[in-house]
Design a protein around this motif. Structure first.
Motif, PDB file in Angstrom:
ATOM      1  N   HIS A  66       0.860  -1.189   0.000  1.00 50.84           N
ATOM      2  CA  HIS A  66       0.000   0.000   0.000  1.00 50.84           C
ATOM      3  C   HIS A  66       0.893   1.234   0.000  1.00 50.84           C
ATOM      4  O   HIS A  66       1.824   1.336   0.805  1.00 50.84           O
ATOM      5  CB  HIS A  66      -0.904   0.010   1.236  1.00 50.84           C
ATOM      6  N   ARG A  67       0.603   2.144  -0.893  1.00 54.06           N
ATOM      7  CA  ARG A  67       1.418   3.356  -1.004  1.00 54.06           C
ATOM      8  C   ARG A  67       0.835   4.456  -0.128  1.00 54.06           C
ATOM      9  O   ARG A  67      -0.327   4.862  -0.314  1.00 54.06           O
ATOM     10  CB  ARG A  67       1.471   3.825  -2.454  1.00 54.06           C
ATOM     11  N   PRO A  68       1.606   4.956   0.835  1.00 54.39           N
ATOM     12  CA  PRO A  68       1.081   6.027   1.691  1.00 54.39           C
ATOM     13  C   PRO A  68       0.939   7.319   0.913  1.00 54.39           C
ATOM     14  O   PRO A  68       1.592   7.529  -0.115  1.00 54.39           O
ATOM     15  CB  PRO A  68       2.154   6.152   2.788  1.00 54.39           C
ATOM     16  N   SER A  69       0.088   8.206   1.410  1.00 51.13           N
ATOM     17  CA  SER A  69      -0.075   9.499   0.747  1.00 51.13           C
ATOM     18  C   SER A  69       1.112  10.407   1.000  1.00 51.13           C
ATOM     19  O   SER A  69       1.396  11.305   0.196  1.00 51.13           O
ATOM     20  CB  SER A  69      -1.372  10.158   1.212  1.00 51.13           C
ATOM     21  N   SER A  70       1.832  10.184   2.111  1.00 52.57           N
ATOM     22  CA  SER A  70       3.076  10.919   2.373  1.00 52.57           C
ATOM     23  C   SER A  70       3.910  10.119   3.367  1.00 52.57           C
ATOM     24  O   SER A  70       3.432   9.193   4.008  1.00 52.57           O
ATOM     25  CB  SER A  70       2.783  12.323   2.924  1.00 52.57           C
ATOM     26  N   GLY A  71       5.169  10.520   3.484  1.00 52.60           N
ATOM     27  CA  GLY A  71       6.081   9.807   4.371  1.00 52.60           C
ATOM     28  C   GLY A  71       6.946   8.825   3.603  1.00 52.60           C
ATOM     29  O   GLY A  71       6.796   8.654   2.389  1.00 52.60           O
TER      30      GLY A  71
END
Length: 282
Positions: A66-71
């Motif tokens: 899952h790709r985070p929206s930031s970080g």
């Protein structure tokens, strides 16, 4: 009183880390809000939280699923890149085993399933066989190698799914609720498998809402509450009633029992078993 959530213990150079991670899904974009976590070599880390708190989302981010929206997710400081080459490299170092083994087992036969990952790497047949045999032995399921997957018990399917991940020879294994749905005998078998994985050299992170399991097994815990994470020593965080209440968790039974008898816990010498509690009580 509400805790101000954040890292409470210093963490050494890590194999796997996330910094400033914000993640969610359409309709629920704020499952995790700017969280950080570090998995250090040789440390047993339990990820704790109530159902729906974000434990699986975090594990999926750590694995690259899952790709985070930031970080940023990184291994030894090298940031995970969400392209084909980056994900392929990351998954050779970090493997996720889902809570339901049927989400991962798809071959007709146990050996075929365990060998699938190494085959997919394009390894020579001898290397594939060596990795699969090794993983089956570590998880104690060699006797199931020729068994059809659909004839396995739920606990056996869980161990076979872990064997398939181990055959990739990752540096970190992420296990999502590995004891969920198991009967007491199968839980004992899974605990033995966790010990074998540790002896094999893999760093293990497991998610659970079972505070007693975390108390007995983990060196460190990371508690998910209100979209944040607190990471620290097991004996310190799992004796913090306010934090556990905020995370909708209860005290481990040794802590509840000893406090009920007017005794406090030494976080450096945890009473993990009945015998340990007897010694504390003298």
């Amino acid at each position: 009183m509400t805790h101000r959530l954040g890292r409470q213990e210093p963490v050494a150079h890590s194999v796997l880390a996330v910094e400033g991670l914000h993640a969610g899904f359409p309709g629920n974009p704020d499952v995790l809000d700017c969280v950080s976590l570090a998995v250090t070599p040789g440390t047993r880390l339990a990820l704790l939280g109530a159902n729906g708190s974000g434990k699986t989302t975090l594990l999926r981010c750590l694995s690259g699923a899952h790709r985070p929206s930031s970080g940023q997710v990184s291994v030894d400081g090298e940031a995970l890149r969400h392209n084909a080459a980056g994900l392929n490299r990351h998954r050779q170092q970090v493997q996720l085993v889902l809570q339901d083994p049927d989400d991962q087992l798809f071959s007709a036969q146990v050996y075929q399933d365990v060998a699938f990952g190494p085959h997919n790497l394009g390894l020579p047949e001898a290397e594939v066989r060596a990795r699969a045999d090794e993983a089956l032995e570590v998880l104690g399921v060699v006797h199931l190698a020729e068994r059809p997957v659909h004839r396995l018990s739920f606990g056996e399917r869980k161990r076979v799914a872990i064997a398939g991940a181990l055959a990739m020879r990752p540096r970190v294994l992420l296990l999502d609720e590995p004891t969920a749905g198991l009967d007491p005998a199968a839980v004992v078998e899974m605990r033995s498998a966790l010990t074998a994985l540790e002896a094999h050299g893999a760093s293990v992170v497991l998610s659970t809402h079972d505070v007693d399991l975390a108390w007995q097994w983990a060196d460190e815990v990371a508690i998910v509450a209100d979209r944040q994470i607190v990471q620290g020593m097991t004996g310190k965080l799992l004796a913090d009633e306010a934090l556990l209440r905020q995370a909708r968790l209860g005290l481990p039974w040794p802590v509840a029992l000893l406090r009920g008898l007017g005794r406090e816990i030494d976080p450096m010498a945890l009473p993990r078993t009945v015998e340990d509690v007897r010694r504390v009580l003298g």
